[in-house]
Scaffold this motif. Structure first.
Motif, PDB file in Angstrom:
ATOM      1  N   GLN A  21       0.820  -1.209   0.000  1.00 15.47           N
ATOM      2  CA  GLN A  21       0.000   0.000   0.000  1.00 15.47           C
ATOM      3  C   GLN A  21       0.856   1.263   0.000  1.00 15.47           C
ATOM      4  O   GLN A  21       0.549   2.222  -0.689  1.00 15.47           O
ATOM      5  CB  GLN A  21      -0.928   0.026   1.219  1.00 15.47           C
ATOM      6  N   TYR A  69     -13.306  -4.871   0.693  1.00 11.82           N
ATOM      7  CA  TYR A  69     -13.451  -3.474   0.274  1.00 11.82           C
ATOM      8  C   TYR A  69     -14.762  -3.296  -0.489  1.00 11.82           C
ATOM      9  O   TYR A  69     -15.521  -2.361  -0.232  1.00 11.82           O
ATOM     10  CB  TYR A  69     -12.260  -3.054  -0.591  1.00 11.82           C
ATOM     11  N   TYR A  73     -17.854  -1.029   0.551  1.00  7.54           N
ATOM     12  CA  TYR A  73     -18.318  -0.017  -0.402  1.00  7.54           C
ATOM     13  C   TYR A  73     -19.823  -0.146  -0.589  1.00  7.54           C
ATOM     14  O   TYR A  73     -20.556   0.843  -0.583  1.00  7.54           O
ATOM     15  CB  TYR A  73     -17.587  -0.177  -1.739  1.00  7.54           C
ATOM     16  N   ALA A  91     -13.164   3.228  -7.364  1.00  8.39           N
ATOM     17  CA  ALA A  91     -12.813   3.781  -6.055  1.00  8.39           C
ATOM     18  C   ALA A  91     -11.587   3.076  -5.481  1.00  8.39           C
ATOM     19  O   ALA A  91     -10.698   3.722  -4.898  1.00  8.39           O
ATOM     20  CB  ALA A  91     -13.997   3.658  -5.097  1.00  8.39           C
ATOM     21  N   LYS A  94      -8.464   4.336  -7.044  1.00  7.37           N
ATOM     22  CA  LYS A  94      -8.108   5.665  -6.548  1.00  7.37           C
ATOM     23  C   LYS A  94      -7.536   5.610  -5.134  1.00  7.37           C
ATOM     24  O   LYS A  94      -6.537   6.264  -4.838  1.00  7.37           O
ATOM     25  CB  LYS A  94      -9.348   6.556  -6.574  1.00  7.37           C
ATOM     26  N   GLU A  95      -8.148   4.827  -4.259  1.00  5.90           N
ATOM     27  CA  GLU A  95      -7.767   4.782  -2.849  1.00  5.90           C
ATOM     28  C   GLU A  95      -6.603   3.833  -2.564  1.00  5.90           C
ATOM     29  O   GLU A  95      -5.851   4.056  -1.615  1.00  5.90           O
ATOM     30  CB  GLU A  95      -8.965   4.379  -1.998  1.00  5.90           C
ATOM     31  N   GLU A  96      -6.483   2.779  -3.317  1.00 10.59           N
ATOM     32  CA  GLU A  96      -5.469   1.740  -3.075  1.00 10.59           C
ATOM     33  C   GLU A  96      -4.654   1.533  -4.349  1.00 10.59           C
ATOM     34  O   GLU A  96      -4.557   0.427  -4.876  1.00 10.59           O
ATOM     35  CB  GLU A  96      -6.140   0.427  -2.664  1.00 10.59           C
ATOM     36  N   THR A  97      -4.043   2.597  -4.823  1.00 10.47           N
ATOM     37  CA  THR A  97      -3.375   2.588  -6.125  1.00 10.47           C
ATOM     38  C   THR A  97      -2.356   1.464  -6.275  1.00 10.47           C
ATOM     39  O   THR A  97      -2.364   0.740  -7.277  1.00 10.47           O
ATOM     40  CB  THR A  97      -2.704   3.949  -6.379  1.00 10.47           C
TER      41      THR A  97
END
Length: 133
Positions: A21, A69, A73, A91, A94-97
């Motif tokens: 991460q 996740y 969500y 999403a 974006k959050e966990e590239t």
């Protein structure tokens, strides 16, 4: 009776998750995991015979993380059921590239002839078929 191990597989996989991460999966090695766990590399190889075995276990762990996740969500967003997977996928990217890159981009060889072909990578025909009307 031998003492209980102080470093468990769960702890190792969680450390790999955090490294992935923060930095990316390419930074994962026995030393980086040991540093994260503040131990030597020995406990890692007590739990796993090789880094390949550990990385294979981590991929399963990471997909479980992704599935949780998506479940979270779904609970937190009021969205149409047919939009759940595409929106949660975006999403997550974006959050966990770094984790997204590992799970869905690295070594990806998809034949994207239809918009819903990305569901093939999940190996879940039911999800893919729910996209069709």
């Amino acid at each position: 009776m031998p003492p209980k191990p102080k470093i468990t597989k769960e702890m190792i996989l969680t450390a790999v998750l955090k490294i992935t991460q923060e930095i990316g999966f390419e930074a994962v090695n026995a030393r980086s995991i040991a540093e994260r766990l503040q131990c030597s590399t020995r406990p890692i190889f007590t739990c796993y015979e090789s880094m390949e075995e550990l990385k294979a276990a981590f991929l399963d762990f990471a997909f479980e993380y992704y599935n949780r996740y998506v479940g979270q969500y779904e609970k937190s967003k009021n969205t149409e059921p047919y939009l759940l997977f595409p929106l949660s996928y975006i999403a997550f990217a974006k959050e966990e590239t770094n984790l997204f890159r590992l799970l869905f981009i690295s070594d990806m060889d998809l034949d994207m002839t239809e918009a819903n072909d990305f569901y093939k990578e999940f190996g879940n025909e039911k999800k893919r078929m729910s996209f069709r009307r």
